[in-house]
Design an enzyme around this catalytic site. Structure first.
Site, PDB file in Angstrom:
ATOM      1  N   GLY A   9       0.833  -1.209   0.000  1.00 34.61           N
ATOM      2  CA  GLY A   9       0.000   0.000   0.000  1.00 34.61           C
ATOM      3  C   GLY A   9       0.865   1.255   0.000  1.00 34.61           C
ATOM      4  O   GLY A   9       0.517   2.274   0.595  1.00 34.61           O
ATOM      5  N   MET A  14      -1.094   5.764   4.664  1.00 31.22           N
ATOM      6  CA  MET A  14      -0.220   5.163   5.677  1.00 31.22           C
ATOM      7  C   MET A  14       1.074   4.618   5.058  1.00 31.22           C
ATOM      8  O   MET A  14       2.133   4.700   5.670  1.00 31.22           O
ATOM      9  CB  MET A  14      -0.952   4.048   6.437  1.00 31.22           C
ATOM     10  CG  MET A  14      -1.821   4.554   7.569  1.00 31.22           C
ATOM     11  SD  MET A  14      -0.914   5.601   8.742  1.00 31.22           S
ATOM     12  CE  MET A  14       0.308   4.447   9.361  1.00 31.22           C
ATOM     13  N   GLY A  91      -1.739  -3.236  10.125  1.00 35.14           N
ATOM     14  CA  GLY A  91      -2.645  -2.345  10.841  1.00 35.14           C
ATOM     15  C   GLY A  91      -3.921  -2.147  10.056  1.00 35.14           C
ATOM     16  O   GLY A  91      -4.711  -1.251  10.361  1.00 35.14           O
ATOM     17  N   PHE A 118      -1.597   1.690  16.235  1.00 39.47           N
ATOM     18  CA  PHE A 118      -0.194   1.557  16.628  1.00 39.47           C
ATOM     19  C   PHE A 118       0.299   2.745  17.453  1.00 39.47           C
ATOM     20  O   PHE A 118       1.501   2.969  17.517  1.00 39.47           O
ATOM     21  CB  PHE A 118       0.685   1.389  15.380  1.00 39.47           C
ATOM     22  CG  PHE A 118       0.711  -0.030  14.863  1.00 39.47           C
ATOM     23  CD1 PHE A 118       1.473  -1.003  15.499  1.00 39.47           C
ATOM     24  CD2 PHE A 118      -0.043  -0.391  13.750  1.00 39.47           C
ATOM     25  CE1 PHE A 118       1.489  -2.312  15.033  1.00 39.47           C
ATOM     26  CE2 PHE A 118      -0.031  -1.696  13.268  1.00 39.47           C
ATOM     27  CZ  PHE A 118       0.737  -2.660  13.917  1.00 39.47           C
ATOM     28  N   HIS A 147     -12.731  10.413  12.291  1.00 43.53           N
ATOM     29  CA  HIS A 147     -11.630  10.224  11.336  1.00 43.53           C
ATOM     30  C   HIS A 147     -11.867  11.052  10.080  1.00 43.53           C
ATOM     31  O   HIS A 147     -12.976  11.543   9.846  1.00 43.53           O
ATOM     32  CB  HIS A 147     -11.500   8.746  10.940  1.00 43.53           C
ATOM     33  CG  HIS A 147     -10.905   7.898  12.020  1.00 43.53           C
ATOM     34  ND1 HIS A 147     -11.663   7.353  13.020  1.00 43.53           N
ATOM     35  CD2 HIS A 147      -9.629   7.521  12.269  1.00 43.53           C
ATOM     36  CE1 HIS A 147     -10.882   6.661  13.841  1.00 43.53           C
ATOM     37  NE2 HIS A 147      -9.643   6.746  13.413  1.00 43.53           N
ATOM     38  N   LYS A 151     -11.987   7.726   5.139  1.00 47.71           N
ATOM     39  CA  LYS A 151     -11.921   6.419   5.809  1.00 47.71           C
ATOM     40  C   LYS A 151     -13.088   5.545   5.341  1.00 47.71           C
ATOM     41  O   LYS A 151     -14.228   5.982   5.274  1.00 47.71           O
ATOM     42  CB  LYS A 151     -11.955   6.591   7.336  1.00 47.71           C
ATOM     43  CG  LYS A 151     -11.814   5.265   8.075  1.00 47.71           C
ATOM     44  CD  LYS A 151     -11.394   5.441   9.520  1.00 47.71           C
ATOM     45  CE  LYS A 151     -11.347   4.120  10.269  1.00 47.71           C
ATOM     46  NZ  LYS A 151     -10.348   3.192   9.704  1.00 47.71           N
ATOM     47  N   GLY A 157     -11.385   0.400  13.498  1.00 46.19           N
ATOM     48  CA  GLY A 157     -10.827  -0.800  14.125  1.00 46.19           C
ATOM     49  C   GLY A 157     -10.525  -0.557  15.595  1.00 46.19           C
ATOM     50  O   GLY A 157     -10.732  -1.430  16.448  1.00 46.19           O
ATOM     51  N   THR A 158     -10.046   0.641  15.907  1.00 43.23           N
ATOM     52  CA  THR A 158      -9.730   0.978  17.306  1.00 43.23           C
ATOM     53  C   THR A 158     -10.995   0.968  18.158  1.00 43.23           C
ATOM     54  O   THR A 158     -10.989   0.480  19.302  1.00 43.23           O
ATOM     55  CB  THR A 158      -9.080   2.376  17.371  1.00 43.23           C
ATOM     56  OG1 THR A 158      -8.030   2.436  16.410  1.00 43.23           O
ATOM     57  CG2 THR A 158      -8.540   2.667  18.755  1.00 43.23           C
TER      58      THR A 158
HETATM   59  N1  LIG Z   1      -3.544   0.298  12.856  1.00 47.65           N
HETATM   60  C1  LIG Z   1      -3.299   1.606  12.728  1.00 47.65           C
HETATM   61  O1  LIG Z   1      -2.613   2.225  13.584  1.00 47.65           O
HETATM   62  C2  LIG Z   1      -3.841   2.322  11.519  1.00 47.65           C
HETATM   63  C3  LIG Z   1      -3.563   3.670  11.306  1.00 47.65           C
HETATM   64  C4  LIG Z   1      -4.018   4.258  10.140  1.00 47.65           C
HETATM   65  C5  LIG Z   1      -4.729   3.518   9.212  1.00 47.65           C
HETATM   66  N2  LIG Z   1      -4.991   2.236   9.468  1.00 47.65           N
HETATM   67  C6  LIG Z   1      -5.677   1.387   8.501  1.00 47.65           C
HETATM   68  O2  LIG Z   1      -4.794   1.178   7.406  1.00 47.65           O
HETATM   69  C7  LIG Z   1      -5.548   0.948   6.216  1.00 47.65           C
HETATM   70  C8  LIG Z   1      -5.072   1.888   5.122  1.00 47.65           C
HETATM   71  O3  LIG Z   1      -5.347   3.213   5.494  1.00 47.65           O
HETATM   72  P1  LIG Z   1      -4.908   4.436   4.558  1.00 47.65           P
HETATM   73  O4  LIG Z   1      -5.482   5.664   5.173  1.00 47.65           O
HETATM   74  O5  LIG Z   1      -3.457   4.366   4.290  1.00 47.65           O
HETATM   75  O6  LIG Z   1      -5.716   4.083   3.229  1.00 47.65           O
HETATM   76  P2  LIG Z   1      -5.389   4.534   1.715  1.00 47.65           P
HETATM   77  O7  LIG Z   1      -6.651   4.294   0.978  1.00 47.65           O
HETATM   78  O8  LIG Z   1      -4.758   5.867   1.681  1.00 47.65           O
HETATM   79  O9  LIG Z   1      -4.277   3.486   1.256  1.00 47.65           O
HETATM   80  C9  LIG Z   1      -4.562   2.137   1.084  1.00 47.65           C
HETATM   81  C10 LIG Z   1      -3.517   1.542   0.163  1.00 47.65           C
HETATM   82  O10 LIG Z   1      -3.807   0.162   0.036  1.00 47.65           O
HETATM   83  C11 LIG Z   1      -4.068  -0.156  -1.318  1.00 47.65           C
HETATM   84  N3  LIG Z   1      -5.212  -1.083  -1.372  1.00 47.65           N
HETATM   85  C12 LIG Z   1      -6.424  -0.909  -0.833  1.00 47.65           C
HETATM   86  N4  LIG Z   1      -7.221  -1.962  -1.122  1.00 47.65           N
HETATM   87  C13 LIG Z   1      -6.468  -2.795  -1.849  1.00 47.65           C
HETATM   88  C14 LIG Z   1      -6.708  -4.047  -2.464  1.00 47.65           C
HETATM   89  N5  LIG Z   1      -7.906  -4.636  -2.383  1.00 47.65           N
HETATM   90  N6  LIG Z   1      -5.710  -4.630  -3.133  1.00 47.65           N
HETATM   91  C15 LIG Z   1      -4.504  -4.045  -3.217  1.00 47.65           C
HETATM   92  N7  LIG Z   1      -4.211  -2.846  -2.671  1.00 47.65           N
HETATM   93  C16 LIG Z   1      -5.187  -2.246  -1.992  1.00 47.65           C
HETATM   94  C17 LIG Z   1      -4.396   1.146  -2.029  1.00 47.65           C
HETATM   95  O11 LIG Z   1      -4.049   1.091  -3.401  1.00 47.65           O
HETATM   96  C18 LIG Z   1      -3.530   2.134  -1.236  1.00 47.65           C
HETATM   97  O12 LIG Z   1      -2.202   2.134  -1.743  1.00 47.65           O
HETATM   98  C19 LIG Z   1      -7.012   1.128   6.611  1.00 47.65           C
HETATM   99  O13 LIG Z   1      -7.567  -0.136   6.898  1.00 47.65           O
HETATM  100  C20 LIG Z   1      -6.923   1.956   7.891  1.00 47.65           C
HETATM  101  O14 LIG Z   1      -8.026   1.803   8.735  1.00 47.65           O
HETATM  102  C21 LIG Z   1      -4.578   1.622  10.594  1.00 47.65           C
HETATM  103  O1  LIG Z   2      -7.048   6.603   9.250  1.00 46.33           O
HETATM  104  C1  LIG Z   2      -7.492   5.480   9.555  1.00 46.33           C
HETATM  105  O2  LIG Z   2      -8.149   4.785   8.757  1.00 46.33           O
HETATM  106  C2  LIG Z   2      -7.230   4.938  10.911  1.00 46.33           C
HETATM  107  N1  LIG Z   2      -7.601   3.708  11.137  1.00 46.33           N
HETATM  108  C3  LIG Z   2      -7.404   2.979  12.353  1.00 46.33           C
HETATM  109  C4  LIG Z   2      -8.728   2.499  12.900  1.00 46.33           C
HETATM  110  O3  LIG Z   2      -9.614   2.120  12.110  1.00 46.33           O
HETATM  111  O4  LIG Z   2      -8.889   2.448  14.125  1.00 46.33           O
HETATM  112  C5  LIG Z   2      -6.552   3.700  13.368  1.00 46.33           C
HETATM  113  C6  LIG Z   2      -6.701   5.186  13.327  1.00 46.33           C
HETATM  114  C7  LIG Z   2      -6.544   5.758  11.916  1.00 46.33           C
END
Ligand SMILES: NC(=O)c1ccc[n+]([C@@H]2O[C@H](COP(=O)([O-])OP(=O)(O)OC[C@H]3O[C@@H](n4cnc5c(N)ncnc54)[C@H](O)[C@@H]3O)[C@@H](O)[C@H]2O)c1
Ligand SMILES: O=C(O)C1=N[C@H](C(=O)O)CCC1
Length: 253
Positions: A9, A14, A91, A118, A147, A151, A157-158
């Protein structure tokens, strides 16, 4: 020893944060970055096609793959990691129960660390919530997350992790997602509210109210950098561990 990481991604919000944070660290080296839309550079790193991930894992031999993508791709990439013997930090949120089961099965073959958030602040919020609930027996609980407007999944998820924490301490409760019309609160229910606006990186509030008082426990992420830093700490920690399912709280111990 330098930990070799791959990033999926890479063209996402992220993915870019992870690549930017990794460039500042001396304990990690980015050996691979992939995305559905290849042929771009992100943070000075060439982004290759995610379709080639299995071959790229075999060729570049990262120690850990860091994944922030979508539920389907997360499981697909986890499967490629299991095949190649590469550890996974993910994540990605919005996974179904079946998708979590699939990840847990793959953790029989390689180390997998999943965290819905995270940031260290959320880890502390989780501990505070677990402590507050028994101290405030019978108080109403409402959970609100906010958010950015792009999103996809709701509740976050949190928020789901916090709801599991609350259920663990207080027993399973009915969840009411927003309210409309004639909808008085029923005893023990948890109201869950998801707001989407602007570029807010992530806010979570657990509100406990009763006995003529209220306690609001709130975390606000100042930027996505906090999530990227935590995920990289997790990657450094996970490298070289045995196959199994790991949690971010273990990284912080
Ligand atoms: N755990 C954490 O701390 C945390 C923090 C932020 C975001 N997130 C999660 O991370 C994920 C991504 O968030 P983001 O804001 O970067 O999203 P985004 O849409 O900006 O980026 C997602 C990336 O994944 C790729 N992607 C999405 N679906 C796909 C698929 N089916 N096949 C291949 N590639 C795919 C997209 O092309 C893109 O490059 C979300 O699930 C979000 O909730 C988690
Ligand atoms: O930007 C997002 O998407 C985020 N996703 C995570 C969630 O779903 O809890 C963590 C916070 C940011």
């Amino acid at each position: 020893m330098t930990v070799r990481i791959g990033v999926t991604g890479a063209t996402g919000r992220m993915g870019g944060e992870v690549l930017a944070a990794a460039a500042e660290r001396e304990d990690l080296e980015v050996v691979l970055a992939v995305s559905r839309s290849a042929d771009e550079e992100v943070e000075g790193v060439a982004v290759e096609s995610a379709a080639d991930l299995p071959a790229l894992l075999a060729e570049r031999e990262p120690d850990v793959l860091v994944d922030f993508t979508g539920p389907e791709s997360c499981v697909e990439y986890a499967s490629a990691c299991a095949e190649a013997g590469v550890a996974l930090v993910t994540g990605t949120t919005g996974l179904s129960d079946e998708q979590f089961d699939a990840l847990e099965t793959l953790a029989d073959d390689v180390p997998v660390l999943y965290a819905s958030n995270f940031s260290r602040g959320i880890a502390a919020l989780r501990r505070a919530v677990r402590e507050a609930i028994p101290a405030l027996d019978g108080y109403d609980i409402e959970l609100t997350e906010t958010h950015h407007n792009a999103k996809r999944d709701a509740p976050s998820g949190t928020a789901l992790t916090l709801l599991e924490d609350i259920d663990d301490v207080r027993g399973d409760a009915e969840r009411v997602h927003g309210r409309e019309g004639e909808a008085p609160r029923t005893e023990g229910e948890i109201g869950v509210h998801a707001r989407r606006a602007g570029d807010i990186a992530g806010e979570h509030e657990v509100l406990l109210a009763g006995n003529h008082e209220s306690l609001s426990l709130t975390h606000r992420a100042g930027s996505r950098g906090v999530f990227a830093a935590g995920a990289l700490d997790a990657a450094a920690w996970l490298s070289g561990r045995d196959a199994g399912w790991y949690d971010f709280t273990e990284v912080l111990e």
